[in-house]
Motif scaffolding. Structure first.
Motif, PDB file in Angstrom:
ATOM      1  N   SER A   1       4.187  -3.287   0.430  1.00  0.00           N
ATOM      2  CA  SER A   1       3.096  -4.004   1.329  1.00  0.00           C
ATOM      3  C   SER A   1       1.330  -4.379   0.813  1.00  0.00           C
ATOM      4  O   SER A   1       0.671  -3.976   1.433  1.00  0.00           O
ATOM      5  N   GLY A   2       1.842  -5.073   0.032  1.00  0.00           N
ATOM      6  CA  GLY A   2      -0.004  -5.848  -0.477  1.00  0.00           C
ATOM      7  C   GLY A   2       0.028  -4.367  -1.147  1.00  0.00           C
ATOM      8  O   GLY A   2      -1.637  -4.656  -1.686  1.00  0.00           O
ATOM      9  N   ILE A   3      -0.065  -3.714  -2.134  1.00  0.00           N
ATOM     10  CA  ILE A   3      -0.325  -2.364  -2.456  1.00  0.00           C
ATOM     11  C   ILE A   3       0.153  -2.641  -3.412  1.00  0.00           C
ATOM     12  O   ILE A   3       1.628  -2.420  -3.689  1.00  0.00           O
ATOM     13  N   LEU A   4      -0.932  -2.586  -5.027  1.00  0.00           N
ATOM     14  CA  LEU A   4       0.018  -1.925  -6.279  1.00  0.00           C
ATOM     15  C   LEU A   4      -0.216  -0.863  -6.765  1.00  0.00           C
ATOM     16  O   LEU A   4      -1.395  -0.322  -6.358  1.00  0.00           O
ATOM     17  N   LEU A   5       1.032  -0.416  -6.514  1.00  0.00           N
ATOM     18  CA  LEU A   5       1.357   0.900  -7.234  1.00  0.00           C
ATOM     19  C   LEU A   5       2.018   1.072  -9.035  1.00  0.00           C
ATOM     20  O   LEU A   5       2.352   0.222  -9.378  1.00  0.00           O
TER      21      LEU A   5
ATOM     22  N   ALA B   1       8.539  -3.689 -11.486  1.00  0.00           N
ATOM     23  CA  ALA B   1       9.558  -3.408 -10.133  1.00  0.00           C
ATOM     24  C   ALA B   1       8.793  -4.074  -9.179  1.00  0.00           C
ATOM     25  O   ALA B   1       8.013  -4.412  -8.313  1.00  0.00           O
ATOM     26  N   ARG B   2      10.041  -5.217  -8.314  1.00  0.00           N
ATOM     27  CA  ARG B   2       9.637  -5.461  -6.806  1.00  0.00           C
ATOM     28  C   ARG B   2      10.628  -5.062  -5.833  1.00  0.00           C
ATOM     29  O   ARG B   2      11.606  -4.376  -6.196  1.00  0.00           O
TER      30      ARG B   2
END
Length: 320
Positions: A276-280, A319-320
């Motif tokens: 959701s547009g956030i990089l974790l 990972a996506r």
């Protein structure tokens, strides 16, 4: 297929009959780099018919003997050869220009073996010293084979076709000899290498499969020998594992090393996850291994679920 060819051939002849006759303009002199003389070597050929142009151009007129010895090709002789080999093209070309052509095979000259040996030795020396910082080497070429090598006159230069880069007392290089920028012949050259190399020595007994690091080795100078030894910048040792167990004081050779993959089976790595547009970022354990760009299977150590990710670099995947 044969029947179709028979139908096409008369059509080509009819087509060429309506085309303007080809012009064959004989030169007065022609110097060749080979012994076979074709019409294209001794004449300017102009034709709107591609098939006719090819047929005339490739017609063999004569062979030349020794370099520098001219052969006179009279127009009448050339006309006879063309009519004999291409009876279907009679009347499709006109011959003009010189009454005869002096065709000569170019004089060849012997290869300057000394210049080639010096160039090969200097080139290998520069390459080895650039590849192995700290090396102290003296490189000299062995005499070339007694077989004479000849080439056409012109500006001579050289280019490396192949060279081994693992230092040893006797090394091989294949050199292309260029005349006016065009390759004429390739010459194998053997070179003698003397001096010393900085190589890696294990500080302690190390088990097979161990990840290597600069803190685990010493750098010492050893004479060049027939044995292949690991001689590269010490910072690169981090990219390898030890293939088999070795005792303290052992000198490392390329055969003792295994290239370590960025992600290896059983290693814990960092995983970037875009949601959701956030990089974790998360941690995972590699079930399979792979190089950069490869898909590897990972396991979440908390949930024990597995998934696939793409290797980005050493210990990092996405990972996506």
């Amino acid at each position: 297929m044969a029947h179709s060819s028979l139908l096409v051939w008369p059509f080509l002849l009819i087509t060429s009959a309506y085309a303007a006759p080809a012009k064959v303009i004989l030169r007065e002199n022609a110097v060749l780099d080979r012994h076979i003389v074709t019409l294209a070597d001794v004449a300017i050929i102009e034709s709107e018919d591609a098939a006719l142009h090819q047929a005339l151009s490739s017609t063999r007129l004569a062979t030349l003997s020794a370099p520098g010895k001219p052969r006179k090709l009279r127009r009448s002789r050339i006309e006879h050869i063309l009519s004999r080999y291409h009876p279907a093209w009679q009347g499709s070309y006109n011959i003009a220009g010189a009454e005869f052509v002096l065709a000569t095979r170019a004089e060849s000259q012997s290869l300057n073996a000394s210049a080639l040996q010096t160039w090969a030795a200097n080139t290998l020396s520069a390459s080895l010293h650039a590849h192995i910082p700290g090396a102290r080497l003296d490189v000299a070429a062995y005499p070339l084979s007694s077989a004479s090598v000849y080439h056409l006159p012109g500006t001579v230069s050289y280019a490396v076709r192949h060279v081994q880069m693992v230092p040893s007392q006797r090394m091989a290089m294949v050199v292309d000899v260029l005349v006016d920028g065009a390759k004429t012949v390739s010459v194998p050259v053997w070179l003698r290498v003397e001096g010393s190399l900085p190589v890696m020595r294990l500080k302690a007994t190390t088990a097979a499969g161990a990840r290597l690091s600069s803190s685990m080795v010493d750098i010492i100078d050893v004479p060049v020998s027939g044995k292949r030894l690991a001689s590269f910048p010490i910072t690169e040792i981090d990219s390898f594992r030890l293939r088999h167990s070795m005792s303290a004081g052992s000198l490392l050779s390329p055969d003792d090393l295994l290239v370590r993959k960025p992600v290896e089976r059983g290693s814990e790595i960092t995983v970037k996850v875009a949601r959701s547009g956030i990089l974790l970022e998360d941690r995972a354990v590699a079930i399979t291994e792979g190089p950069s760009g490869a898909a590897v299977r990972l396991m979440n150590p908390r949930t024990h679920s597995d998934y696939f990710a793409t290797v980005l670099s050493d210990g990092l995947a996405e990972a996506r």
